[in-house]
Scaffold this motif. Structure first.
Motif, short mmCIF file in Angstrom:
data_model
loop_
_atom_site.label_atom_id
_atom_site.label_comp_id
_atom_site.label_asym_id
_atom_site.label_seq_id
_atom_site.Cartn_x
_atom_site.Cartn_y
_atom_site.Cartn_z
N ARG B 117 -28.59 45.84 28.42
CA ARG B 117 -27.56 46.43 30.07
C ARG B 117 -27.00 44.63 30.25
O ARG B 117 -25.83 45.20 30.61
CB ARG B 117 -28.33 46.65 30.45
CG ARG B 117 -28.25 47.46 31.58
CD ARG B 117 -29.66 47.53 33.07
NE ARG B 117 -30.03 48.83 32.22
CZ ARG B 117 -30.20 49.89 32.64
NH1 ARG B 117 -28.74 50.29 32.61
NH2 ARG B 117 -30.58 50.31 32.00
N ASP B 139 -22.41 54.82 31.52
CA ASP B 139 -22.37 55.29 30.49
C ASP B 139 -22.60 56.06 29.68
O ASP B 139 -22.45 56.16 28.81
CB ASP B 139 -23.27 56.52 31.47
CG ASP B 139 -24.22 56.80 32.56
OD1 ASP B 139 -25.28 55.22 32.47
OD2 ASP B 139 -24.68 57.35 33.58
N VAL B 142 -22.84 53.46 26.61
CA VAL B 142 -24.07 53.33 25.93
C VAL B 142 -24.14 55.16 25.19
O VAL B 142 -24.67 55.39 24.15
CB VAL B 142 -25.28 53.60 27.51
CG1 VAL B 142 -26.29 53.79 26.26
CG2 VAL B 142 -25.55 52.54 27.86
N GLU B 143 -23.00 55.88 26.05
CA GLU B 143 -23.08 57.04 24.83
C GLU B 143 -22.77 57.19 24.04
O GLU B 143 -23.02 57.70 22.66
CB GLU B 143 -22.50 58.23 26.20
CG GLU B 143 -22.84 59.37 25.50
CD GLU B 143 -22.99 60.43 26.88
OE1 GLU B 143 -22.45 62.08 26.09
OE2 GLU B 143 -22.89 60.24 27.57
N GLU B 146 -24.57 55.74 21.23
CA GLU B 146 -25.70 56.19 20.58
C GLU B 146 -27.52 55.24 20.87
O GLU B 146 -28.12 55.68 19.69
CB GLU B 146 -26.00 57.21 19.99
CG GLU B 146 -24.27 57.65 19.40
CD GLU B 146 -24.34 58.52 18.08
OE1 GLU B 146 -25.44 58.04 17.61
OE2 GLU B 146 -22.75 58.41 17.95
N GLN B 148 -28.87 55.25 24.07
CA GLN B 148 -30.00 55.24 25.54
C GLN B 148 -30.57 54.81 25.70
O GLN B 148 -31.52 54.96 27.23
CB GLN B 148 -29.40 56.91 25.96
CG GLN B 148 -28.35 57.84 26.21
CD GLN B 148 -27.74 58.11 25.15
OE1 GLN B 148 -28.09 57.74 23.46
NE2 GLN B 148 -27.02 58.86 25.20
N ASN B 149 -31.51 54.96 24.64
CA ASN B 149 -33.42 54.47 24.73
C ASN B 149 -33.45 53.74 24.63
O ASN B 149 -34.15 52.57 24.49
CB ASN B 149 -34.12 55.15 23.97
CG ASN B 149 -33.94 56.77 23.76
OD1 ASN B 149 -33.36 57.49 25.81
ND2 ASN B 149 -33.85 57.59 22.96
#
Lengths: 277, 254
Positions: B117, B139, B142-143, B146, B148-149
């Motif tokens: 981040r 977002d 990040v998407e 792939e 996200q976690n």
């Protein structure tokens, strides 16, 4: 816009005004990001975290006060409060030594970036100096603690402190610009600067008073910029008096001189940095 | 065009005019003052000039997608670095107009101690993005990657492929005026490589983005680019339609 599959994230045309800063405004955001980064990394995984910025100068002052109080108070009775005298000198000195030590290596450490992205190279040394200034501001909390402990009050002259710090910051930026470009070409500079800093520290009245020096040394002290910056800060906070025209002028003069030299050397050499890092 | 100076006036245009890049390769590398001064006083400072690029000229119009091919050590990367603005040419003139998204050594601007981040903000700042822009598009970045976690994990725990995903995602989340791709797609898994190529194709097809593409895969150059420039041993060997030049390069006799 559908968010189901990533490829459907259609290229959203965002024109310059929306996505990008104009070239002239980029540097400030980069500097802010880099200072934030340094700050986070410095205290990550440390239990006391930022408290170290306060504790460090306090502990240093306690040791020096324990060792030197009897010596100094006898030889120079004009110092109103020796612990405050110590901590004001030490913190300002740390600002300069932290700033230049880190500023000096900033270009070398930023090598992977400098080889990849077009970015104004001065951002790196300047950012390191600003990080040191941020730390200095925190160490002022330690100064406040000591002052509170002695019930020390401030005079209106204390309002000049930001100005004094500004001069010192400009001086450090100039010095860091100079050192960072020299260090790119000769890594020796890094080791040499460590020696210079130690010698310079003993030549600066941090834990002693200038009055104990032989006359000839006391008279050349006005050419020691760090003595001038520390005197500026001590006069307004400790002696509660005006910094004095000579000291004030010297602070400005050394700041501008150093900035001029540093900037000139940096500009002249920066295009060749990439060949040496 | 004798004596006519062409300027890169529109965003996304590049003018490379008679560029020569000379490196002085010191016979010895001096890293200490002592060695340097000893050599200096003995007049032993010898340099061997090496021409990485010799009088290279070309102009790229906004919206073009140009492949850059050549054998290893021919000066492709030097050319890219000059265009990206990190290296200044020894002689000649380079003008680049517009915002550049460089995909050179993906992830080079990352700090391995910071979380993903934090790195997205740092890297965004380095690319020249506005803070608000990063906030809004976080977002999406990040998407596309792939991941996200994994956002609050320090980057040192990432694999190189994961780092490449984030770097690619940040650089292409919006349309830059100029996208520079330096063999970036060789990292990452097959699926992400394909996804990157699709994304680059989208940018190419939008005709808003000038794409400069270095690849050793002739097929990839033919797939992605309209035009191809072949630099060989520092000389501009050929400049023309992608298929023609790429085939000529592939069939070169060594």
């Amino acid at each position: 816009m559908s968010q189901n599959t990533a490829t459907e994230l259609a290229p959203k045309k965002i024109k310059d005004g929306d996505a990008w800063y104009p070239t002239s405004q980029r540097d400030m955001f980069v500097v802010r990001q880099l200072v934030t980064k340094d700050f986070k990394l410095k205290y990550r995984r440390s239990v006391l975290g930022i408290a170290w910025s306060v504790l460090n100068p306090l502990l240093m002052m306690l040791v020096q006060a324990a060792v030197f109080t009897r010596l100094m108070v006898r030889s120079d009775t004009s110092i109103p409060n020796f612990p405050i005298y110590l901590i004001l000198g030490n913190t300002a000195w740390s600002l300069m030594s932290d700033a230049t030590r880190q500023g000096m290596e900033s270009i070398i450490h930023a090598q992977s970036l400098l080889k990849k992205v077009r970015i104004n190279r001065w951002v790196f040394p300047v950012q390191k100096v600003l990080f040191a200034v941020v730390n200095y501001t925190f160490s002022l909390a330690a100064v406040a603690v000591v002052m509170a402990a002695f019930g020390w009050t401030l005079s209106p002259w204390a309002l000049l402190l930001p100005l004094g710090v500004l001069y010192l910051t400009i001086f450090c930026i100039g010095l860091s610009l100079l050192l960072s470009s020299l260090a790119v070409f000769f890594r020796d500079v890094i080791h040499l600067w460590g020696v210079v800093l130690t010698a310079w520290m003993y030549l600066t009245p941090l834990f002693y008073s200038v009055s104990i020096l032989p006359d000839w040394m006391a008279s050349i002290m006005r050419f020691n910029p760090m003595y001038l910056y520390i005197t500026f800060i001590r006069r307004i906070l400790l002696w509660k008096m005006a910094p004095g025209l000579l000291v004030h002028g010297g602070c400005i003069g050394f700041a501008l001189l150093m900035l001029g030299i540093g900037y000139a050397v940096f500009r002249k050499t920066e295009d060749r940095f990439i060949l040496f890092i | 065009m004798p004596n006519e100076i062409i300027h890169a006036n529109e965003p996304g245009s590049i003018v490379v005019d008679d560029v020569t890049m000379t490196f002085n390769i010191a016979k010895e590398q001096f890293n200490s003052l002592k060695e340097y001064f000893i050599a200096l006083t003995r007049h032993e400072l010898k340099f061997k000039p090496f021409h990485a690029l010799k009088n290279v000229s070309f102009t790229i119009e906004p919206g073009e997608s140009v492949g850059l091919v050549g054998t290893n050590g021919s000066g492709k990367s030097t050319m890219l670095k000059i265009i990206a603005g990190v290296l200044s040419p020894s002689e000649g003139r380079v003008e680049v107009n517009g915002n550049i998204a460089p995909l050179i050594e993906l992830g080079a601007g990352f700090d391995r101690e910071l979380t993903a981040r934090e790195n997205i903000y740092l890297n965004g700042a380095l690319l020249g993005y506005r803070k608000e822009f990063i906030d809004e598009n976080f977002d999406r970045i990040v998407e596309f990657a792939e991941l996200q976690n994994f956002m609050d994990m320090p980057l040192k725990n990432y694999s190189s492929g994961m780092v490449a995903r984030i770097a690619f995602s940040i650089a292409t989340i919006t349309e830059p005026d100029l996208l520079i791709v330096d063999e970036a797609l060789s990292v990452g898994d097959k699926f992400f490589r394909e996804k990157c190529e699709r994304r680059i194709n989208e940018l190419v097809n939008s005709k808003n983005v000038t794409v400069l593409f270095v690849s050793h895969s002739v097929d990839q150059v033919k797939r992605v680019c309209d035009r191809c420039i072949w630099i060989e041993k520092g000389d501009l060997r050929m400049d023309g339609p992608a298929k023609e030049v790429a085939d000529a390069y592939a069939n070169m006799k060594r």
